[in-house]
Motif scaffolding. Sequence first.
Motif, short mmCIF file in Angstrom:
data_model
loop_
_atom_site.label_atom_id
_atom_site.label_comp_id
_atom_site.label_asym_id
_atom_site.label_seq_id
_atom_site.Cartn_x
_atom_site.Cartn_y
_atom_site.Cartn_z
N THR A 39 -6.42 -2.52 -5.43
CA THR A 39 -5.45 -2.73 -5.86
C THR A 39 -5.20 -2.00 -7.35
OG1 THR A 39 -6.63 -4.58 -7.13
CG2 THR A 39 -5.47 -5.32 -4.84
N GLU A 40 -4.00 -1.83 -7.45
CA GLU A 40 -3.88 -1.19 -8.88
C GLU A 40 -3.03 -2.05 -10.02
OE1 GLU A 40 -2.56 3.26 -7.21
OE2 GLU A 40 -1.08 2.00 -7.72
N VAL A 69 0.76 -1.10 -0.07
CA VAL A 69 -0.04 0.02 0.21
C VAL A 69 1.05 1.16 -0.04
CG1 VAL A 69 -1.84 1.11 1.07
CG2 VAL A 69 -1.69 -1.34 1.51
N VAL A 70 0.63 2.06 -1.16
CA VAL A 70 1.63 3.19 -1.21
C VAL A 70 0.75 4.65 -1.09
CG1 VAL A 70 3.16 4.29 -2.77
CG2 VAL A 70 3.16 1.79 -2.78
N ARG A 71 1.28 5.38 -0.26
CA ARG A 71 0.51 6.52 -0.12
C ARG A 71 1.16 7.54 -1.14
NH1 ARG A 71 1.13 8.11 6.35
NH2 ARG A 71 3.13 9.08 5.35
N GLU A 72 0.27 8.77 -1.31
CA GLU A 72 0.71 9.91 -2.33
C GLU A 72 2.15 10.40 -2.13
OE1 GLU A 72 -2.13 12.76 -2.80
OE2 GLU A 72 -3.87 11.60 -3.17
N ARG A 127 0.43 -3.87 -5.93
CA ARG A 127 0.59 -2.47 -5.35
C ARG A 127 -0.89 -2.06 -5.29
NH1 ARG A 127 4.21 2.28 -6.98
NH2 ARG A 127 2.82 4.12 -6.03
N CYS A 128 -1.21 -1.20 -4.14
CA CYS A 128 -2.39 -0.92 -3.86
C CYS A 128 -2.37 0.55 -3.39
CB CYS A 128 -3.13 -1.75 -2.42
SG CYS A 128 -3.05 -3.40 -2.86
N ARG A 129 -3.66 1.12 -3.25
CA ARG A 129 -3.82 2.56 -2.82
C ARG A 129 -4.69 2.39 -1.68
NH1 ARG A 129 -7.64 5.94 -4.56
NH2 ARG A 129 -9.10 4.77 -6.18
N VAL A 134 -8.43 -0.66 0.96
CA VAL A 134 -7.31 -0.52 -0.26
C VAL A 134 -7.99 -1.08 -1.45
CG1 VAL A 134 -5.30 -0.53 1.04
CG2 VAL A 134 -6.14 -2.62 -0.19
N TRP A 173 4.07 3.30 8.45
CA TRP A 173 4.38 3.91 7.06
C TRP A 173 5.75 4.11 6.77
CZ3 TRP A 173 0.34 3.70 3.48
CH2 TRP A 173 -0.97 3.66 4.04
#
Length: 159
Positions: A75-76, A26-29, A95-97, A73, A114
């Motif tokens: 998924t991307e 999970v990737v933040r902005e 990879r997720c957001r 989340v 994080w």
Amino acid sequence: MLLYMSNANREGRSMSLHSVSVAGVVVREDGHVLVIKRADNGAWEAPGGVLELDERPEEGACREVLEETGIRVETERLTGVYKNMKRGVVALVFRCRPIGGEERTSDESVEVRWFTREEIQSHMVEAYAVRVLDALDAMGPQVRAHDGRRLLIAGPSAF
């Protein structure tokens, strides 16, 4: 708990079966990545676990992230397939957001944080850090094998 599974084929030889797991990076902005400190071994990893028989891999990754961290989340994309050669576990990593929720621990996580890229490299075992780094590096899905700690196949190193 991971169980070793096998069955016999028509010739009577035993063939091993693999366990399939999923994980969400999970990737933040701001580029920070959601990680957990596992309750069972104290290791820092991306949240994940065993894929249920009746769920799609993407659904499993979302479920595992929510269960272990409290973060919802989406998924991307699939970023890698990783096999633990010692345990017969094949992990599909996405990879997720983040789309909601609040960080919290669970029965499986004693800490939720994080991490920066540098913290990933310094706090995580290579076999699990590479999953996160592969997701950050958007080079297409990677296929890697490891022994639970170190990568086993030659190729470009994430370190």
